[in-house]
Scaffold this active site. Structure first.
Site, short mmCIF file in Angstrom:
data_model
loop_
_atom_site.label_atom_id
_atom_site.label_comp_id
_atom_site.label_asym_id
_atom_site.label_seq_id
_atom_site.Cartn_x
_atom_site.Cartn_y
_atom_site.Cartn_z
N LYS A 1 7.34 1.70 15.59
CA LYS A 1 6.67 1.98 14.10
C LYS A 1 5.28 2.14 14.06
CE LYS A 1 7.00 -2.51 11.96
NZ LYS A 1 5.51 -2.89 11.65
N SER A 2 4.39 1.58 14.99
CA SER A 2 2.82 1.92 14.97
C SER A 2 2.88 3.52 15.34
CB SER A 2 2.43 1.19 15.85
OG SER A 2 2.31 0.08 15.76
N ARG B 1 1.31 6.41 12.31
CA ARG B 1 0.29 7.38 12.61
C ARG B 1 0.53 8.73 12.80
NH1 ARG B 1 -0.44 2.29 14.41
NH2 ARG B 1 -2.37 1.22 14.90
N GLY C 1 1.95 -3.48 6.35
CA GLY C 1 0.50 -3.64 6.50
C GLY C 1 -0.10 -2.60 6.97
N GLN D 1 -5.02 -2.18 13.23
CA GLN D 1 -4.94 -1.76 12.01
C GLN D 1 -6.42 -1.39 11.67
OE1 GLN D 1 -2.42 -4.09 9.48
NE2 GLN D 1 -0.45 -3.50 10.70
N ASP E 1 2.98 -9.16 18.23
CA ASP E 1 4.50 -9.06 17.54
C ASP E 1 5.36 -9.73 18.19
OD1 ASP E 1 3.21 -7.86 15.11
OD2 ASP E 1 3.76 -5.83 16.01
N LYS F 1 0.59 -12.83 9.13
CA LYS F 1 1.66 -11.62 9.53
C LYS F 1 2.56 -11.62 8.35
CE LYS F 1 0.01 -9.84 13.24
NZ LYS F 1 -0.78 -8.47 13.12
N ARG G 1 3.83 -16.74 10.18
CA ARG G 1 4.51 -16.83 11.31
C ARG G 1 4.22 -18.04 12.17
NH1 ARG G 1 4.86 -10.76 13.85
NH2 ARG G 1 6.29 -10.02 11.98
N ARG H 1 10.82 -10.34 12.15
CA ARG H 1 10.56 -10.47 13.39
C ARG H 1 11.14 -12.02 13.89
NH1 ARG H 1 8.82 -6.00 15.58
NH2 ARG H 1 7.05 -4.98 14.49
C1 S3P Z 1 0.05 -2.82 14.14
C2 S3P Z 1 -1.16 -3.61 14.45
C3 S3P Z 1 -0.82 -5.16 14.72
C4 S3P Z 1 0.76 -5.45 14.28
C5 S3P Z 1 1.39 -4.62 13.34
C6 S3P Z 1 1.24 -3.20 13.54
C7 S3P Z 1 -0.49 -1.37 14.20
O1 S3P Z 1 -1.55 -5.75 13.48
O2 S3P Z 1 0.92 -6.98 14.52
O3 S3P Z 1 2.78 -4.96 13.51
O4 S3P Z 1 0.62 -0.50 13.88
O5 S3P Z 1 -1.44 -1.21 14.10
P1 S3P Z 1 -3.00 -6.15 13.64
O6 S3P Z 1 -3.68 -4.74 14.04
O7 S3P Z 1 -3.37 -6.52 12.32
O8 S3P Z 1 -3.10 -7.18 14.71
#
Ligand code: S3P
Length: 423
Positions: A13-14, A18, A84, A158, A308, A335, A339, A381
Site C-alpha cells: 500500500k505504501s 508513492r 491517511g 507520512q 501497522d 490510526k 486502535r 486491520r
Molecule cells: C504509512 C505510514 C504509517 C502507517 C500507514 C502508512 C505510509 O503511518 O501507519 O499505514 O505509507 O507512510 P504514520 O507515518 O502516520 O505512522
C-alpha cells in the site's frame, strides 16, 4: 486448522501510493506493475485524476499507467476516503505547485491529525487553512517553497514523505530527521530513480531531483507484496495446528520487518527464501509454520517498523505463554480507529486479559478458546487480526463487519480460507 498452499499477497500500500504520486509529478508515462488495487490505492488514483493527471484504472493483476503532467486546481473537493497516506502525501505534493485544493475524507480520516503535516508545510511556504482545530477538511494553496530542514517530534513516514514530496514538487532541498526511523519507501524510490537523496541514521536529506526533472524518460516500477497484509497470513499459519504456507514476493524492507523480528523472539517459524531486490526494495518468499509462542516486550524504538502490525501481534500475544507488553503505542489512537482502545476492549470481549497502562498495551496470553463479538470500528486491520484469532481451535469470533478489509486487502477472507482446512 491445518494450513497449506501458496498466496501472493496484494501490492504494498505504501509503495503504491508513492509510485502513483511520483509518477503523477513527473512528465513521463509511468507503468506500475503489481500495484495495490484496494480502496486506499483507488483513493490516490481518484484524487490524482481530479488534479488533472491521467491514471488508468486499478484492476487486480493488471499494470497501471500514469501519465504525469502539471497539476491543475480541482473543481471539486478531493475526497481521500479512508486513506491517511493519500491525504498527507497529496498535501505535500500540492504544496510545491501553484494550485489550490480542498481535501476531505471519510469520518475516520476527518478525525485524524493533519497539523503534524500542515505546520511544516506552512513553514516551507504553502498556505494551508483548516476548517476545524485539526484534521480535514482543509484547503492548501501551493507555490514557491524554500529549502527546509525539519525535526519531526513524531516518527511518521507520512510526515517525512509529505515533506519530501513537497521538495520534489517545489524543486527545493529538504532534510527531515525523526526520533526513530520510519519506513523509507520514498527515499528508496527516489534513489532508484536517480534523485540526490541521502540517509544518515534517522535523518534523510533530499538534495535535489535529476536535472531534467520532471521531463524524464518513460519508466516502469514494480511494487512488492505488502508486508502488513502478509502479516495476517503469517499470523494464521503461526496459530495453526499443522502444515506450512508459502507467501510469494513479500516486501522485507528492514523498516517494515519489525513484525517478523518480534514474532521470531516469540518463537515463531518464518523463513525467508530467494531474497532479491525489486526497484530498490528488498523482497523474499516467506515459508511459515505453526509455533508455540511466548510473551514478549516490544520497545518504543521498535514501534515504527511494526506500527501497522500491532493488532496482529496483540492477537498472537493473546495465544502466547505469559505476558506481552507493547511500549509507547499512543500513536495507535490516531490510526483508522482508536486502535489502542479498541484492541484492549475487543481482547477483553473475547475473554483475554488486556489493559492499557499509560501508553503501553499489556496482553496476557491464554490457551482458552477465544469466544465473543468484536467491534472493528470499521478498521480494516482490527477486523483482519481478529478474523485470524477466530481460526483458533474451538474459538468463535464474530466481527461487527468484514467489508473494511477492502481498504487494503480485498481478497483477505478468500486467501484465509484458501490456506486453511479444518479437520
Ligand atoms: C504509512 C505510514 C504509517 C502507517 C500507514 C502508512 C505510509 O503511518 O501507519 O499505514 O505509507 O507512510 P504514520 O507515518 O502516520 O505512522
Amino acid at each position: 486448522m491445518r494450513v497449506s498452499g501458496e498466496v501472493a499477497p496484494p501490492g504494498d500500500k505504501s509503495v503504491t501510493h508513492r509510485a502513483l504520486i511520483l509518477g503523477a509529478l513527473s512528465h513521463a508515462r509511468v507503468t506500475v506493475h503489481g500495484a495495490l488495487t484496494a480502496d486506499d490505492a483507488r483513493s490516490t488514483a481518484r484524487v490524482l485524476r481530479q488534479l488533472g493527471v491521467r491514471v488508468g484504472s486499478l484492476r487486480r493483476g493488471r499494470r497501471v499507467v500514469v501519465v504525469g503532467r502539471p497539476w491543475v486546481s480541482p473543481s471539486r473537493t478531493l475526497n481521500c476516503g479512508n486513506a491517511g497516506t493519500t491525504a498527507r502525501l497529496t498535501l505535500g505534493a500540492i504544496a510545491g505547485q501553484p494550485i489550490e485544493a480542498r481535501l476531505t475524507g471519510d469520518r475516520s480520516l476527518r478525525r485524524r491529525p493533519m497539523q503534524r503535516v500542515a505546520v511544516p508545510l506552512k513553514a516551507m511556504g504553502a498556505t494551508i487553512t483548516s476548517e476545524g482545530e485539526d484534521g480535514l477538511p482543509l484547503t492548501v494553496r501551493g507555490g514557491a517553497l524554500r529549502a527546509f530542514s525539519y525535526h519531526t517530534p513524531v516518527a511518521s513516514a507520512q510526515i517525512k514523505a509529505a515533506l519530501l514530496f513537497a521538495g520534489v514538487s517545489g524543486n527545493v532541498p529538504v532534510t527531515v530527521s525523526e526520533p526513530a526511523k520510519s519506513r523509507d519507501h520514498s527515499e528508496r524510490l527516489f534513489a532508484h530513480l536517480g534523485f540526490d537523496v541521502h540517509t544518515h541514521g534517522t535523518t534523510v536529506e533530499l538534495r535535489g531531483v535529476p536535472e531534467s526533472w520532471p521531463a524524464v524518460p518513460n519508466f516502469s516500477l514494480e511494487i512488492p507484496g505488502d508486508a502488513s497484509s502478509s502479516a495476517f497470513l503469517v499470523g494464521a499459519a503461526t496459530l495453526a495446528d499443522g502444515g506450512e504456507i508459502l507467501l510469494r514476493s513479500v516486501g522485507v524492507n528492514p523498516t517494515r520487518t519489525g513484525f517478523l523480528e518480534v514474532l521470531t523472539r516469540m518463537g515463531g517459524h518464518v523463513h525467508r527464501l530467494d531474497e532479491r531486490d525489486v526497484c530498490g526494495e528488498p523482497v523474499a518468499d516467506l515459508a511459515v509454520r505453526p509455533a508455540t509462542l511466548r510473551g514478549v516486550t516490544v520497545g518504543p524504538n521498535e514501534i515504527p517498523a511494526l506500527i501497522d502490525e500491532i493488532p496482529m501481534l496483540a492477537v498472537l500475544a493473546s495465544r502466547a505463554e505469559g505476558e506481552s507488553r507493547f511500549r509507547e503505542v499512543g500513536e495507535l489512537r490516531v490510526k483508522e480507529s482508536d486502535r489502542l482502545g479498541l484492541l484492549a476492549e475487543n481482547l477483553r470481549a473475547i475473554g483475554v486479559r488486556a489493559a492499557i497502562e499509560d501508553n503501553d498495551l499489556v496482553v496476557v496470553g491464554s490457551d482458552q478458546p477465544p469466544r465473543g463479538r468484536v467491534e472493528t470500528g470499521g478498521d480494516h486491520r482490527l477486523g483482519m487480526a481478529f478474523a485470524v484469532l477466530g481460526t483458533t481451535a474451538g474459538g468463535t469470533v464474530e466481527l461487527s463487519e468484514t467489508r473494511s478489509a477492502a481498504v487494503s486487502y480485498p481478497d483477505f477472507f478468500s486467501d484465509l480460507t484458501h490456506i486453511g482446512s479444518h479437520e
